[in-house]
Design a protein around this motif. Structure first.
Motif, short mmCIF file in Angstrom:
data_model
loop_
_atom_site.label_atom_id
_atom_site.label_comp_id
_atom_site.label_asym_id
_atom_site.label_seq_id
_atom_site.Cartn_x
_atom_site.Cartn_y
_atom_site.Cartn_z
N ALA A 170 -27.37 61.10 13.49
CA ALA A 170 -26.35 61.30 12.66
C ALA A 170 -25.13 60.39 13.15
N ASN A 171 -24.61 60.83 14.32
CA ASN A 171 -23.38 59.88 15.19
C ASN A 171 -23.52 58.51 14.95
N LEU A 172 -24.82 58.27 15.27
CA LEU A 172 -25.21 56.47 15.11
C LEU A 172 -24.80 56.04 13.75
N ARG A 173 -25.21 56.89 12.89
CA ARG A 173 -24.86 56.52 11.51
C ARG A 173 -23.51 56.28 11.05
N ASN A 174 -22.85 57.28 11.73
CA ASN A 174 -21.20 57.28 11.42
C ASN A 174 -20.40 56.40 12.30
N SER A 175 -20.99 56.29 13.25
CA SER A 175 -20.09 55.34 14.31
C SER A 175 -20.02 54.11 13.87
N THR A 176 -21.09 53.66 12.94
CA THR A 176 -21.06 52.01 12.31
C THR A 176 -20.16 51.95 11.29
N MET A 177 -19.40 53.34 10.65
CA MET A 177 -18.50 53.37 9.60
C MET A 177 -17.23 53.65 9.81
N ILE A 178 -17.07 54.46 11.01
CA ILE A 178 -15.68 55.00 11.10
C ILE A 178 -14.74 53.71 11.44
N GLY A 179 -15.29 52.51 11.79
CA GLY A 179 -14.57 51.26 12.22
C GLY A 179 -13.59 50.94 10.99
#
Lengths: 240, 262
Positions: free
Chosen positions: B203-212
Motif C-alpha cells: 500500500a505504501n508503494l502505491r501511495n509513495s508514487t502519488m504523494i509527490g
C-alpha cells in the motif's frame, strides 16, 4: 531415551529457515540502503517544530465563514462522486468478476484476461485515473466519478470474483435440480413424481408433511406445487 | 388432502425494500444530474480521449534518468515508511490490545491509531510538507502515520484474537510480562504480522508514487509536472513504470507471505 532427549527439535525445515532468512536479509538490506541514500535535508527538520507551531497557530480559530461558499458545495460533490463512483464500479465489476471466476467461466483464457483487467485497474492509482479523465472530460465531478469507478473495478471485481469462486456448490445444484423439476412440472408429467413418493411416503401424515415441506421450501412456484400436490394426493388416496 | 393450489408466493413483494431501491434510484439520478454529462460533452470527451491516447503513445523513455531518480525515491520512501510504521505500531498494538492491557492503556493507544487513520495519506502529506518542507522526509513521515494507523488496527485485532491458554501457561511458570509477550503472544501472531506488514508495504508503494503531487517526494512530482506541461508521452512512460513496480510489489508480497506461511 537419552538419544531422544539430546535430539535437537526444530520448528521449521532448513528450506523454510533459509527462505525466512532471505526475507529478513532483503528487508534489512532494503531499509539500510534506503536510509543511507534517501535525500533528507536536515535543516528543514530542525525547523520543523517552529513550522508546526506556526501552522497550528494559523489553523486556530477555525474560519467557519468559508464553509458556505467554499466548502459546502465541493463536500456535497464529493459525496455524489463517492456514491455514483461506487454504483458505476459495481456495475462494471460484475461482468468482469463473472469472467474471472473459474467456476462460472470455465475458460482459462477469459479468466486470465479478466484478471489482467482487474489488476491493471487496481494498479493505476485513483489520482492517475483522475488525470486521465480530466484530460478527456475537463475538470469537474464527472472526471472524479469515472476515476473512482475505474479504480474501484479492480478491488470490487477481485473480491466479487473470489466470492463467486468460493460460493457453495450445493446451492447452485439445488437451484439446478429445481429448474429441472420445474421443466417436468410444466410439461404436466406429474406421474414422474410417483416413483419418488411411492418409495418414501408410507402414510397420509407423512404425505402431508412432505407436501408442507415442499410448499414451504424456497423458490417453488405455483405450477410446481400444484403438480406436486396432485401427484401426492393421488398417491395418498392409493395408500389409504 | 393437501392445500392444493396455494397462492402463497415464494418471493412475496417487499414494498419497503422496493421503496428504498426507488429512493436510491432517485438520489442517483439527482446526483448524476450534477455531473453535467451532456451528449455534446460526451462526444467532445471521446474526441479529446482519442487525441489524448494518441499523444500518450508511444511512451517516451528518453528522460529515463529523471524517471529512475523519482522511482528510486518513491521506493525509498515506501521502504523507510513501512519499516518505521511497523516498528512504531508493534508497541502501540500491544498497548491497544484489550485482552492484555488495562483500559487506561488501550484507550489512548486506540485514539492515536484512529487519528492516524482518519486522513488520506495525501492530506497528511500536505501537513508534513508544511512542517518539514518539500522532499522525501515529508513523504516518509506521512506514510509512516498512515502505516501506524492501519497496521496498528490490524495488529491489535490479531493480538485480541489469540488463545489466552498459552498466555496463562507461560504466566503460570512465573514469567515476567516481556517473556509472556515473546513466548505466548508473538508466536501466535507472527505470521499474520508478516502478512500485514507486507500488505502495508504494498500500500505504501502505491501511495509513495502519488504523494509527490503535493510535493512530498517521489515520482508523483515528476508525473504531475509532466502532465501540466502536456508531455503526455513522458506521462505514459511514468505510469507504465509505476504499474510495473506495483505489479512487481504484488508478486514479491505473495512470495514473502509464502515464506512465512506456517
Amino acid at each position: 531415551l537419552s538419544a531422544a532427549l539430546e535430539r535437537e527439535w526444530r520448528r521449521f525445515t532448513p528450506a523454510e529457515r533459509i527462505g525466512r532468512f532471505v526475507v529478513y536479509f532483503c528487508v534489512v538490506a532494503a531499509v539500510v540502503a534506503s536510509l543511507r541514500t534517501v535525500e533528507v535535508i536536515p535543516e528543514f527538520l530542525y525547523d520543523a517544530p517552529e513550522q508546526i507551531g506556526d501552522m497550528l497557530r494559523r489553523m486556530w480559530p477555525v474560519a467557519w465563514q468559508h464553509y458556505p461558499e467554499g466548502v459546502h458545495a465541493p463536500l456535497v460533490d464529493s459525496l455524489h462522486i463517492a456514491t455514483l463512483g461506487t454504483v458505476l464500479a459495481v456495475l462494471m465489476a460484475v461482468p468482469v468478476a463473472f469472467l474471472a471466476a473459474k467456476n462460472v467461466t470455465p475458460q482459462p483464457a477469459l479468466n486470465y484476461l479478466a484478471k489482467l483487467v482487474l489488476v491493471a485497474a487496481r494498479s493505476v492509482n485513483t489520482l492517475i485515473w483522475a488525470l486521465f479523465f480530466v484530460a478527456v472530460f475537463g475538470p469537474g465531478s464527472l472526471a472524479g466519478t469515472l476515476a473512482i469507478a475505474f479504480h474501484s473495478i479492480g478491488f470490487t471485481g477481485k473480491l466479487l470474483g473470489e466470492a463467486l469462486e468460493e460460493s457453495n456448490r450445493g446451492t447452485i445444484e439445488a437451484l439446478d435440480i429445481n429448474t429441472k423439476v420445474h421443466m417436468v412440472a410444466d410439461e404436466d408429467h406429474s406421474d414422474m413424481f410417483e416413483p419418488i413418493f411411492d418409495k418414501y411416503v408410507v402414510d397420509e401424515r407423512t404425505a402431508q408433511a412432505v407436501i408442507r415441506a415442499a410448499q414451504d421450501s424456497l423458490a417453488i412456484d405455483r405450477a410446481y406445487r400444484s403438480a406436486l400436490a396432485t401427484a401426492m394426493s393421488e398417491i395418498s388416496e392409493k395408500a389409504a | 388432502v393437501a392445500r392444493t393450489g396455494s397462492n402463497r408466493s415464494a418471493f412475496p413483494p417487499d414494498w419497503w425494500a422496493r421503496g428504498a431501491w426507488l429512493l436510491l434510484l432517485v438520489y442517483l439520478l439527482y446526483a448524476a444530474s450534477h455531473l453535467e454529462l451532456t451528449p455534446a460533452r460526451f462526444a467532445a470527451g471521446l474526441e479529446h480521449g482519442a487525441k489524448f491516447l494518441a499523444r500518450l503513445f508511444p511512451p517516451d523513455f528518453r528522460r529515463w534518468e529523471l524517471l529512475v531518480k523519482g522511482m528510486v525515491e518513491s521506493l525509498q520512501i515506501a521502504i523507510v515508511a513501512s519499516a518505521l510504521g511497523t516498528l512504531l505500531s508493534l508497541p502501540l498494538a500491544l498497548l491497544a490490545a484489550r485482552n492484555l492491557m488495562p483500559v487506561w492503556a488501550s484507550w489512548p493507544a486506540r485514539a492515536v491509531m484512529v487519528v492516524c487513520r482518519s486522513f488520506h495519506p495525501v492530506i497528511v502529506a500536505i501537513l508534513f510538507v508544511k512542517a518539514v518542507g518539500f522532499g522525501a522526509l515529508a513523504g516518509i513521515l506521512a506514510l509512516t502515520v498512515a502505516s501506524v494507523g492501519f497496521l496498528g488496527k490490524l495488529m491489535t485485532e490479531a493480538i485480541e484474537e489469540i488463545s489466552l491458554k498459552q498466555v496463562e501457561a507461560v504466566r503460570a511458570t512465573g514469567a515476567p510480562f516481556a517473556s509472556v509477550v515473546t513466548y505466548a503472544v508473538v508466536p501466535q501472531v507472527f505470521s499474520r504480522f508478516v502478512g500485514f506488514a507486507s500488505y502495508e508495504t504494498d500500500a505504501n508503494l502505491r501511495n509513495s508514487t502519488m504523494i509527490g503531487i503535493v510535493g512530498a517526494g517521489g515520482i508523483g512530482g515528476t508525473l504531475f509536472a509532466a502532465f501540466q506541461r502536456f508531455d503526455f508521452d513522458f506521462v505514459c512512460a511514468i505510469v507504465l513504470t509505476i504499474i510495473a513496480l506495483i505489479m512487481a510489489g504484488e508478486v514479491l508480497t505473495v512470495q514473502v507471505k509464502k515464506a512465512f506461511k506456517a
